[in-house]
Design a protein around this motif. Structure first.
Motif, mmCIF file in Angstrom:
data_model
loop_
_atom_site.group_PDB
_atom_site.id
_atom_site.type_symbol
_atom_site.label_atom_id
_atom_site.label_comp_id
_atom_site.label_asym_id
_atom_site.label_seq_id
_atom_site.Cartn_x
_atom_site.Cartn_y
_atom_site.Cartn_z
ATOM 1 N N ASN A 146 -5.540 1.530 -9.547
ATOM 2 C CA ASN A 146 -5.868 2.585 -10.509
ATOM 3 C C ASN A 146 -6.078 3.909 -9.801
ATOM 4 O OD1 ASN A 146 -6.031 2.361 -13.344
ATOM 5 N ND2 ASN A 146 -7.431 0.603 -13.046
ATOM 6 N N VAL A 147 -5.044 4.446 -9.171
ATOM 7 C CA VAL A 147 -5.231 5.674 -8.384
ATOM 8 C C VAL A 147 -4.182 6.731 -8.744
ATOM 9 C CG1 VAL A 147 -6.385 4.747 -6.324
ATOM 10 C CG2 VAL A 147 -3.900 4.559 -6.517
ATOM 11 N N GLY A 148 -4.554 7.999 -8.562
ATOM 12 C CA GLY A 148 -3.623 9.117 -8.752
ATOM 13 C C GLY A 148 -2.924 9.071 -10.094
ATOM 14 N N ASP A 162 0.719 4.069 -2.868
ATOM 15 C CA ASP A 162 0.449 5.467 -2.492
ATOM 16 C C ASP A 162 1.528 6.395 -3.044
ATOM 17 O OD1 ASP A 162 -1.783 4.746 -1.156
ATOM 18 O OD2 ASP A 162 -0.940 4.929 0.871
ATOM 19 N N ASP A 171 -6.484 -0.648 -4.444
ATOM 20 C CA ASP A 171 -6.829 -0.220 -5.799
ATOM 21 C C ASP A 171 -5.555 0.261 -6.490
ATOM 22 O OD1 ASP A 171 -7.954 0.726 -8.080
ATOM 23 O OD2 ASP A 171 -9.168 2.298 -7.122
ATOM 24 N N ALA A 199 1.267 6.838 -6.767
ATOM 25 C CA ALA A 199 0.101 7.678 -7.083
ATOM 26 C C ALA A 199 0.409 9.161 -6.915
ATOM 27 C CB ALA A 199 -1.075 7.276 -6.182
ATOM 28 N N ARG A 256 0.839 -1.206 0.000
ATOM 29 C CA ARG A 256 0.000 0.000 0.000
ATOM 30 C C ARG A 256 0.874 1.256 0.000
ATOM 31 N NH1 ARG A 256 -5.332 0.580 0.926
ATOM 32 N NH2 ARG A 256 -5.575 -1.497 1.826
#
Ligand code: UD1
Length: 355
Positions: free
Chosen positions: A252-254, A223, A250, A226, A219
């Protein structure tokens, strides 16, 4: 003169390509055994077709499993294959479970084993690859080392007499494919699909167990990716997708743009136009260095220390990732710690001399 190459995972197919070519040029009987460790077409078949590797003579279809299950099944399946073929050399590549199984199966029935990419060390015994490479080096009769540093590690472990420095076979492939891309024969699929211009995006691959299998660490890496201030195309190994899914993360972020893993020539085409590479892959760190793309490696150590010493690669924890990706490009260097692209020819000639 007969060489049996035992391979099973993606980076081994890349290393196999120049060896298969050099063996053919030297008129050597070269037999390919695929353990089946990697079975997804994107991790296996496309490498054979794109890099012009002959189809495996034997496919063991072992597939995934725990380390003990996977290695144990390979050992059992490899023994009769090696016994029947009785090659002059069994050649094992790199540091995967297929490497260890090949070396162990062969040496126990008194077959000569050569280890290609011998002597690399991270000195991190939590990595399954570190265990595989140390055991394989000590089991093998001939250690084919890619660099001077690798030769030093082997000497430190009392293995100097069995060691020969041959250069890095991945450099052979990289130079050939780079040439193809420069001639316009392999377009950059990332530019085509996302509409990016050169230098507009970073490229990332994360697949190592140390990074994917701990949900907290995974994670924090996602992060950080992203938050990078330019699009980051993440080329997802199936392991990354599976572990992120299991942990409810997820991808598919940032800034992240998710994409399937790429075949080798397309990967190099995409890397050549990227502004930066973020990875935990050994091979990609080195390819990025050879292409002179600044790199951030999400690991505490690297086996390819030259990439760091020469300024092109930086090792970071997730907290340092964004700063590292946005740093200035380092000064140009002309060093060639990985050889000049003729390692496979040297490997085959050493094997012929010592058969
Ligand atoms: C292996 C090597 C690693 C290398 C990597 C390259 C070992 C210990 N590790 O890691 O050094 O950098 O290959 O990719 O040998 N999976 C699929 N399809 C496949 C293969 C695997 O979906 O074709 C998934 C499965 O969920 C599997 C997981 O990936 O359990 C891990 O595969 P495995 O072969 O155990 O190791 P890699 O992570 O690929």
């Amino acid at each position: 003169m007969k060489i049996m190459s035992i391979v099973g995972a993606r980076p081994q197919f890349v290393k196999l390509a120049p060896i298969a070519r050099a063996a053919a040029q030297a008129n050597v009987d070269h037999m390919i055994v695929h353990t089946g460790q990697h079975y997804d077409p994107l991790l296996s078949d496309v490498f054979f077709s794109d890099l012009g590797i002959p189809a495996p003579d034997v496919h063991l279809n072992i597939g995934s499993g725990s380390h003990a299950q996977q290695t144990g099944m390979m050992l059992q399946a490899l023994e009769p294959v090696i016994q029947d073929a009785h090659p002059d050399w069994v050649l094992v590549y790199g540091d995967t479970n297929s490497t260890l199984a090949g070396a162990l199966a062969a040496v126990k029935i008194h077959q000569n084993v050569a280890h290609l990419e011998a002597g690399l060390r991270s000195f991190n015994r939590a990595m399954p690859e570190e265990i595989n490479r140390v055991l394989t080096d000590h089991a093998s009769d001939l250690l084919l080392a890619p660099t001077r540093v690798a030769m030093r590690h082997l000497a430190d472990e009392g293995l100097a007499e069995r060691s020969v420095e041959v250069g890095d076979v991945m450099t052979d492939v990289l130079f050939a494919v780079q040439h193809r891309v420069q001639e316009g024969r392999t377009p950059n699929p990332i530019a085509d699909e996302f509409g990016f211009t050169p230098q507009q995006y970073a490229l990332a691959t994360i697949h190592r167990a140390e990074n994917t299998d701990d949900p907290v660490r995974l994670r924090s890496i996602v992060d950080a990716l992203a938050r990078v201030p330019l699009p980051v195309v993440v080329l997802a190994h199936p392991r990354l997708r599976a572990k992120a899914h299991d942990a409810g993360i997820d991808l598919n972020v940032g800034s992240i743009r998710l994409h399937d893993a790429l075949p080798y020539p397309q990967l190099i085409a995409a890397a050549m136009q990227s502004a930066h590479i973020v990875t935990d892959s050994g091979g990609l760190q080195k390819e990025a260095f050879l292409l002179r793309i600044p790199t951030t490696t999400v690991r505490p150590q690297t086996e390819w220390v030259e990439t760091v010493e020469l300024g092109w690669n930086r090792l970071v924890e997730p907290e340092g990732l964004v700063e590292s990706v946005t740093r200035q490009a380092p000064p140009a260097v002309s060093d060639t710690p990985y050889g000049t692209g003729d390692a496979a020819r040297r490997v085959v000639s050493v094997l012929i001399d010592r058969a």
